[in-house]
Design a protein around this motif. Structure first.
Motif, mmCIF file in Angstrom:
data_model
loop_
_atom_site.group_PDB
_atom_site.id
_atom_site.type_symbol
_atom_site.label_atom_id
_atom_site.label_comp_id
_atom_site.label_asym_id
_atom_site.label_seq_id
_atom_site.Cartn_x
_atom_site.Cartn_y
_atom_site.Cartn_z
ATOM 1 N N LYS A 1 3.989 4.822 -6.310
ATOM 2 C CA LYS A 1 4.162 4.432 -7.715
ATOM 3 C C LYS A 1 3.101 3.473 -8.216
ATOM 4 O O LYS A 1 3.024 3.180 -9.387
ATOM 5 N N ARG A 2 2.308 2.956 -7.299
ATOM 6 C CA ARG A 2 1.286 1.987 -7.670
ATOM 7 C C ARG A 2 1.893 0.799 -8.396
ATOM 8 O O ARG A 2 1.468 0.419 -9.480
ATOM 9 N N LEU B 1 0.830 -1.201 0.000
ATOM 10 C CA LEU B 1 0.000 0.000 0.000
ATOM 11 C C LEU B 1 0.870 1.259 0.000
ATOM 12 O O LEU B 1 0.534 2.241 -0.644
ATOM 13 N N LEU C 1 0.863 3.955 -3.033
ATOM 14 C CA LEU C 1 0.615 5.389 -2.917
ATOM 15 C C LEU C 1 1.590 6.157 -3.790
ATOM 16 O O LEU C 1 1.233 7.154 -4.406
ATOM 17 N N ARG D 1 -4.956 -4.676 -4.305
ATOM 18 C CA ARG D 1 -5.311 -3.716 -3.257
ATOM 19 C C ARG D 1 -6.114 -4.391 -2.152
ATOM 20 O O ARG D 1 -5.814 -4.262 -0.968
ATOM 21 N N PHE D 2 -7.163 -5.103 -2.566
ATOM 22 C CA PHE D 2 -8.028 -5.764 -1.583
ATOM 23 C C PHE D 2 -7.236 -6.795 -0.780
ATOM 24 O O PHE D 2 -7.386 -6.907 0.431
ATOM 25 N N ILE E 1 -3.551 -7.285 5.910
ATOM 26 C CA ILE E 1 -3.228 -6.459 7.080
ATOM 27 C C ILE E 1 -4.238 -6.723 8.197
ATOM 28 O O ILE E 1 -3.877 -6.973 9.352
ATOM 29 N N VAL F 1 -5.095 -5.087 1.837
ATOM 30 C CA VAL F 1 -5.897 -4.604 2.965
ATOM 31 C C VAL F 1 -6.337 -5.773 3.843
ATOM 32 O O VAL F 1 -6.201 -5.740 5.067
ATOM 33 N N GLN G 1 3.150 -3.336 -8.412
ATOM 34 C CA GLN G 1 2.460 -4.534 -7.939
ATOM 35 C C GLN G 1 3.362 -5.546 -7.232
ATOM 36 O O GLN G 1 2.872 -6.535 -6.735
#
Lengths: 255, 237, 228
Positions: free
Chosen positions: B78-79, B72, B76, B151-152, B158, B155, B81
């Motif tokens: 450079k996005r 994450l 923020l 992304r999901f 975490i 999250v 993967q």
């Protein structure tokens, strides 16, 4: 605070000067998802009052491009600016300059016209909201239906309210995402009449599959294919034959 | 295969074998008092396998969460993967060892109390954790778009990692009520000599072995991504 | 507080829409009562052991009921593209989280205010006057955890292929630690036993920690969940 004001004044000056900052500037923009390139080295400029029609097959990267300009997605490479603002620093400021009219109405069906506008007005922190709502409802001729639920509206009325919603915070840039889809000819007439009346002082980017309307409205036309610009011309010097051949070659196969 | 993963794997395997040897042939059998009689417990030997496996599993769950955070943060800026694969591989290893924890735990329960499942708070806690991470895989397979999936997953990894200590804590809350006895009273402090040596060797071996698996899995994921990319290119042409 | 206006507007909008359709609260209410009746049949309500099981029954019913609301809550946003409209606005993402979370909390509490008395009557349970305060506090702590974790995870699940099917798979295992504590807390309070009260308060401390952690986590991570 003072610095900000000075900066603002500078921008005012520039706007009218000969070296005016383009309203939207995209330089060498690329976007990767993993190894896949969604957008590949896109560059273009749009002056204030310009109208860009964006064509391309599904998955060409049109929506991603618009979302990047709207600061919803960050680019992997390259830079953009909207009214001279940098999305990395002023994403909220940029978003409050942009209005979106989509094929989705973006309205809550169980709220009345007025409640919808009030809600979005609060989200955009619009000043003198009540007055602004009166003004807009009159302009889109929905004053008589202001307390009715959006659920009861016809498709055309919903679209008109959607336009009012998009104009609520006096954006300087308007994104149109396939605004013609699902509208009957009469609604299209009303929609374009409204568009005409605001054309002067807004900058437009329109995603569309409708060649006829897209070309008629635009000042610049662009075709995206596989994340790359395969066609980009000003309308004044637009070679419609070439446009159509590129369009047929790249886009039509998709349908 | 990368040299580093090969070296890690060989050292890990060697240590693991040593640990098993020590456990079975060197360490003394634990003696417990049951109704006044002293009973030697051979089943306790599984401890030298069970605990290292559990440790590795938890470690990789936490690492998965850390990769989630790193993803994450990178995202923020450079996005990019790359941490998505690392996180995914870490959770997979954690889950794999989690399954081993369940199996060894169930075997131990069976040997000691002649039931397969006893709602022992620690094992139950583990079962809950496994379900949390089953959700992770379900989530990944239910999102098509790569960046959203990444992304999901980050999250969720975490949240899941934060949930690990919370789940253990909640399990202890339950244990406050004297329903479930704390069964295994072996702790690092009370171990000595050959037991401690066997335990530590197994722990280290298992950890190195797991890291080698992690690296191999990561290579595999990268290769398969590369393959997908190449396939796509061929199709486009 | 800056942003309070936006949070209030989101809550108000959800409440107005709900008052018009009433679909969510009514179905939640029917569901929770049905769940209690099913429990009473399945566990044979006449047994005195209900004092022990009471807390568990209550929370299982609330947990499943809350998922009905959580799923609905984002379907509304998603359906006409409203979420997109909301995201295009300059409003801070955490404000959207707090707006939706508080809305979910309010709906859940409305259902519980009606359901709890019914539950106590149906199962013949009593809560001493001096314990009503702690009881309400335990319920509230549970609700805050459910709505904060639930809002975060339902935002994720609504964006997956399986949409509302995904929520229980993600939500239930994550919420189990809270459930364990909530059952312990309400169970201890319902029993009124002094020793059990001590562990009930320990459980409530755990719930408070859980709530704070996940509120902070959701606040920090919401941007990644709702944006792109």
């Amino acid at each position: 605070m003072i610095e900000q004001i000075v900066e603002l004044e500078k921008k005012e000056e520039k706007k009218d000067g000969p070296g005016a900052v383009p309203e939207i500037e995209v330089k060498g923009l690329s976007k990767y998802f993993g190894k896949r390139k969604v957008l590949d080295n896109i560059s273009f400029e749009l002056k204030k009052g310009g109208f860009l029609s964006l064509f391309g097959p599904n998955g060409a990267g049109k929506t991603t491009l618009v979302k990047i300009i709207a600061t919803l997605i960050a680019p992997s490479d390259g830079s953009i600016s909207v009214s001279g603002l940098d999305p990395a620093k002023d994403s909220a400021a940029i978003r409050s300059k942009i209005g979106l009219i989509s094929h989705n109405p973006l309205l809550y069906l169980d709220l009345s016209a007025e409640e919808n506008l009030k809600f979005y007005g609060t989200m955009y922190d619009v000043e003198c909201l009540d007055q602004r709502i009166d003004e807009l409802l009159e302009r889109v001729e929905l004053d008589h239906r202001r307390y009715d639920l959006v659920r009861t509206f016809s498709k055309g009325m919903t679209q008109r309210l959607a336009i009012a919603r998009a104009l609520l915070h006096k954006p300087s840039v308007l994104f149109l995402d396939e605004p013609h889809s699902g509208l009957d000819p009469h609604a299209v007439d009303i929609f374009e009449g409204l568009l005409d009346s605001i054309k002067e002082d807004h900058t437009f980017i329109m995603i569309t599959h409708n060649i006829e309307r897209g070309i008629a409205l635009c000042s610049k036309a662009m075709i995206l294919y596989n994340g790359q610009i395969v066609f980009y011309q000003d309308k004044d010097e637009l070679d419609i034959k070439m446009f159509k051949s590129v369009y047929r070659q790249r886009v039509k196969g998709d349908y | 295969m990368r040299k580093s993963s090969l070296i890690l794997a060989s050292i890990g395997t060697l240590l693991l074998l040593t640990g098993i040897y020590l456990a079975f042939f060197v360490t003394p059998e634990i003696v417990v008092r049951i109704e006044g009689e002293e009973v030697a417990q051979f089943s306790q030997k599984i401890f030298y396998f069970h605990v290292p496996v559990a440790w590795v599993s938890l470690l990789f769950f936490i690492i998965g969460g850390i990769f989630g955070i790193m993803f994450l943060i990178k995202f923020l800026i450079k996005r990019e993967q790359s941490y998505d694969q690392k996180g995914y591989a870490a959770v997979e290893i954690g889950f794999l060892f989690g399954i081993l924890v369940m199996i060894t735990g169930v075997l131990w329960t069976r040997a000691d109390w002649s039931v397969w499942w006893d709602w022992d708070p620690r094992l139950t806690t583990y079962l809950i954790l496994m379900l949390v991470y089953a959700g992770y895989f379900a989530l990944r397979s239910s999102v098509q778009e790569d960046s959203t999936k990444a992304r999901f997953s980050a999250v969720y990894a975490i949240i899941a990692a934060i949930n690990v200590p919370l789940t253990f804590w909640a399990g202890r809350l339950e244990a406050l009520k004297p329903v479930h006895p704390v069964v295994f009273k072996i702790s690092g402090a009370s171990m000595e000599g050959p037991m401690l040596a066997a335990f530590l060797v197994s722990m280290l071996g298992m950890t190195l072995f797991a890291f080698s698996l992690f690296l191999m899995r990561l290579d595999l994921l990268r290769a398969s991504e590369e393959l997908d990319y190449l396939k796509e290119q061929v199709e486009v042409v | 507080m800056s942003g309070g206006k936006q949070i209030l507007a989101i809550i108000k909008k959800d409440i107005i829409a709900e008052l018009r359709t009433k679909e969510m609260v009514i179905s939640m209410l029917i569901f929770v009562i049905l769940a209690m009746i099913i429990f009473s049949q399945a566990f044979n309500a006449a047994e005195k052991s209900l004092v022990e099981f009471g807390g568990g029954l209550l929370w299982v019913a609330f947990l499943f009921t809350s998922m009905l609301g959580l799923n609905r809550s984002f379907v509304h946003e998603k359906d006409e593209g409203c979420l997109e409209g909301l995201l295009m606005s300059p409003v801070d993402r955490p404000l959207i989280f707090f707006g939706k979370m508080l809305g979910n909390l309010i709906f859940l509490m409305v259902v519980e205010v009606i359901a709890i008395p019914i539950f106590l009557v149906l199962f013949g349970l009593n809560i001493g006057a001096s314990l009503i305060g702690p009881f309400v506090a335990a319920i509230l702590l549970g609700n805050i955890g459910i709505s904060s974790v639930g809002t975060l995870l339902s935002t994720i699940s609504i964006n997956t292929k399986t949409r509302d099917l995904m929520l229980p798979i993600l939500f239930l295992p994550i919420i189990i630690p809270l459930l364990i504590a909530a059952v312990g807390a309400t169970g201890g309070i319902i029993s009124g036993d002094r020793e059990q009260l001590v562990s009930a308060y320990a459980a409530m401390r755990f719930m408070a920690v859980y709530d704070i952690i996940f509120l902070l986590v959701a606040y920090a991570l919401y941007d990644f969940v709702i944006g792109e």
